[in-house]
Design an enzyme around this catalytic site. Structure first.
Site, PDB file in Angstrom:
ATOM      1  N   ILE A 148       2.918 -26.847   4.800  1.00 22.99           N
ATOM      2  CA  ILE A 148       3.127 -25.562   5.749  1.00 22.99           C
ATOM      3  C   ILE A 148       3.179 -24.247   5.191  1.00 22.99           C
ATOM      4  CG2 ILE A 148       4.897 -26.680   5.018  1.00 22.99           C
ATOM      5  CD1 ILE A 148       5.896 -25.751   7.871  1.00 22.99           C
ATOM      6  N   LYS A 187     -17.803 -40.801  -0.512  1.00 22.17           N
ATOM      7  CA  LYS A 187     -17.209 -41.399   0.832  1.00 22.17           C
ATOM      8  C   LYS A 187     -16.472 -39.667   1.182  1.00 22.17           C
ATOM      9  CE  LYS A 187     -17.067 -45.570   1.992  1.00 22.17           C
ATOM     10  NZ  LYS A 187     -17.599 -46.289   2.898  1.00 22.17           N
ATOM     11  N   THR A 188     -17.534 -39.597   2.357  1.00 29.18           N
ATOM     12  CA  THR A 188     -17.428 -37.968   3.186  1.00 29.18           C
ATOM     13  C   THR A 188     -16.265 -38.017   3.806  1.00 29.18           C
ATOM     14  OG1 THR A 188     -19.058 -38.323   4.030  1.00 29.18           O
ATOM     15  CG2 THR A 188     -19.590 -37.559   2.404  1.00 29.18           C
ATOM     16  N   LYS A 189     -15.924 -38.893   4.372  1.00 32.12           N
ATOM     17  CA  LYS A 189     -15.170 -38.498   5.230  1.00 32.12           C
ATOM     18  C   LYS A 189     -13.847 -37.625   4.768  1.00 32.12           C
ATOM     19  CE  LYS A 189     -15.644 -41.049   8.553  1.00 32.12           C
ATOM     20  NZ  LYS A 189     -16.455 -40.407   9.911  1.00 32.12           N
ATOM     21  N   CYS A 379       4.540 -14.811 -30.928  1.00 34.75           N
ATOM     22  CA  CYS A 379       6.079 -14.331 -30.152  1.00 34.75           C
ATOM     23  C   CYS A 379       7.592 -15.098 -31.134  1.00 34.75           C
ATOM     24  CB  CYS A 379       5.790 -14.845 -28.502  1.00 34.75           C
ATOM     25  SG  CYS A 379       6.980 -13.953 -27.403  1.00 34.75           S
ATOM     26  N   HIS A 515       0.901 -11.213 -27.362  1.00 36.97           N
ATOM     27  CA  HIS A 515       0.687 -12.455 -27.098  1.00 36.97           C
ATOM     28  C   HIS A 515      -1.529 -12.011 -27.220  1.00 36.97           C
ATOM     29  CE1 HIS A 515       2.964 -15.154 -25.934  1.00 36.97           C
ATOM     30  NE2 HIS A 515       3.909 -13.837 -25.890  1.00 36.97           N
ATOM     31  N   GLU A 517      -3.525 -14.215 -27.179  1.00 36.98           N
ATOM     32  CA  GLU A 517      -4.584 -15.168 -26.638  1.00 36.98           C
ATOM     33  C   GLU A 517      -5.294 -14.928 -25.211  1.00 36.98           C
ATOM     34  OE1 GLU A 517       0.082 -16.461 -25.368  1.00 36.98           O
ATOM     35  OE2 GLU A 517      -1.395 -15.269 -27.384  1.00 36.98           O
TER      36      GLU A 517
END
Length: 545
Positions: A148, A187-189, A379, A515, A517
């Site tokens: 939703i 399974k493709t369903k 940090c 930081h 990274e």
């Protein structure tokens, strides 16, 4: 040239890897000379992930302009050269906040505010604005078709598909094709039902990317094409792999980039993937291995440190070393001792917030210092290194951060009350300010001192790195700490904030307030992480004799 849009949705289950698939496709298109950007639209109500628990949401990725965003933006930057900004990620909460603010100002002239058209129009506006100037914009919709929360975003991209036209839009849908052991077949369903759900809201996918733990048989590919009204050549199989950096070549082998360029009538050269081939060669041909003790407080979910994990792996590639990460809950060091650190080749203490586990991080910093083990603090990891040194070397036994003890006798780390943001504007805060969006954020200049390890690794005196912190070294304590042997080797551009500290008496002890990274990539690595893993490799050889 007009911008072309690829809308990426997911079905059947969450966590299929839409971000990786989108980034991999972007990498191929970029390798064909196209200017590509990627956006992530998140359906949760939070304004941004900045105050969300890392254990629930994973890491917060910080962009150059200081936006706190979804970790998928980290994947985007690791796969393509385009730098992400605040325009590349927005949430339901951000959209509603903006619409409500404008309604309160009277900008809608008394109109009844509704999901359609007001919310969907704002989503469309943000998508168009964030895509300007690019040849291709890939738009990833968070969540799963049928949720939703995702409906306003799906409706918005449906409208964009109609308004922009088929010549400049393409819908790519990721699904799961599970293998059932009892039946002995895939399974493709679930994929058929997922596409049916998507078509029920007016979106017909042009490309299906089918995730599975094995190769997709040709018969099942034909079956999926028949029941979903997708061309068979546009049903792309994407089996599980041991490295995400193999995915660009896998998608290229199935001509996904050709499908895109033909759809948009783009005349561009073939993709040059030699850089990715080099990454895969480095990854599959290491000359050794090292073990890094990773001391954190969110280690039960490695995605909480996604960019750090990737940066360590990138540094391993550049040093031709396999990096084994040993995750250590910092609280375990407080209660169970340091046995988990005894055979590591390096110790890393990453960023974090709050006082839980802080003593364990101090123990890790002390263990690295006393045993001459390579140490990288990031940090909070820099702040604990400072506190530990102040207590145990400089004789400031009451040293602490005001984040953990406001009344400590030696506040070597304190709240930043004034700083310049990424755009050069002055920011102010105090302890009563909101938590969200009130940190020193984004890319900032840092000046490196001559003779430092940092300068040697970076190779230049002025660098730019990204920040996300509220607390900083108290400058009043710099002199006594340097007299005791610590060295401040990096400052902010105005010389007001400490950015890097080193211990010259140690083989490799570097801690940074920023930081690093966030700017590491598999093709380039990062100077600090490369130096850290190089030191770990040398220590490993010495340790084994």
């Amino acid at each position: 040239m007009a911008t072309n849009y690829i809308f990426v949705t997911g079905g059947v289950v969450s966590s299929l890897g839409k971000g990786i698939a989108a980034a991999s496709l972007a990498a191929i298109l970029e390798a064909r000379g196209l200017n590509v950007t990627i956006m992530k639209l998140d359906p949760y109500i939070n304004v941004d992930p900045g105050t969300m628990s890392p254990i629930q949401h994973g890491e917060v990725f910080v962009t150059v302009d200081g936006a706190e965003t979804d970790l998928d933006l980290g994947h985007y930057e690791r796969f393509i050269r385009t730098r992400m900004t605040s325009s590349n990620n927005f949430t339901t909460g951000r959209v509603y906040e903006d619409i409500i603010r404008r309604e309160r100002k009277g900008e809608f002239l008394g109109a009844t505010i509704q999901v359609i058209p007001h919310i969907t129009n704002e989503i469309k506006r943000r998508v168009i604005e964030g895509s300007k100037g690019f040849d291709i914009a890939i738009i990833e919709i968070g969540g799963t078709v049928g949720d939703i929360e995702s409906q306003p975003f799906l409706e918005a991209i449906r409208q964009l598909g109609t308004e922009i036209g088929r010549d400049h839009t393409l819908f790519m849908h990721l699904t799961l094709v599970p293998f059932l052991g009892a039946a002995g077949e895939v399974k493709t369903k679930p994929t058929q039902h997922s596409v049916k759900e998507l078509r029920s809201i007016g979106i017909q996918p042009d490309v299906l990317v089918c995730r599975s733990d094995r190769s997709l048989p040709a018969t099942e590919r034909s079956k999926i094409a028949l029941f979903t009204n997708v061309e068979e050549r546009a049903v792309i199989g994407l089996r599980d792999v041991d490295s995400i950096y193999k995915i660009p070549s896998m998608l290229k082998a199935q001509s996904l980039d050709d499908i895109v360029t033909k759809r948009f009538n783009l005349d561009c050269p073939e993709a040059d993937l030699h850089e990715w081939e080099e990454v895969l060669y480095q990854e599959s041909n290491p000359n050794g291995e090292v073990t890094v003790g990773f001391v954190g407080k969110y280690v039960e979910l490695p995605d909480a440190y996604k960019s750090v994990n990737e940066a360590l792996a990138h540094a391993g590639l550049k040093n031709r070393l396999t990096v084994n990460i040993r995750y250590i809950d910092s609280q375990d060091l407080e209660t169970k001792g340091t046995s988990k650190l005894e055979d590591v080749d390096a110790i890393l203490v990453p960023g974090g917030f709050g006082d839980r586990g802080i003593e364990g991080k101090l123990i890790a910093a002390k263990y690295a210092r006393e045993n001459n083990i390579p140490y990288l603090g990031i940090c909070l990891g820099m702040q604990v290194a400072m506190i530990e040194f102040a207590r145990n070397v400089a004789g400031l036994t009451g040293a602490n951060s005001t984040e953990f003890d406001e009344n400590c006798s030696d506040p070597v780390v304190g709240l930043i009350t004034e700083w310049m943001d990424a755009s050069g504007q002055k920011e102010l805060r105090d302890k009563h300010s909101d938590l969200g969006g009130t940190m020193r954020l984004g890319s900032q200049e840092c000046h490196l001192e001559k003779g430092s390890k940092a300068l040697k690794m970076y190779g230049k005196e002025t660098i730019e790195e990204r920040h996300r912190h509220r607390y900083e070294v108290n400058n009043h304590y710099i002199e006594p700490l340097e007299k005791a042997g610590l060295k401040i080797t990096g400052y902010s551009h105005d010389k007001q904030l400490v950015e890097i500290l080193e211990n010259p008496k140690h083989r490799w002890f570097v801690a940074v307030q920023f930081h690093p990274e966030f700017t590491s990539t598999p093709r380039d690595g990062h100077p600090l992480f490369k130096g850290f893993i190089e030191a770990a490799g040398e220590f490993h050889k010495e340790r084994l004799g």
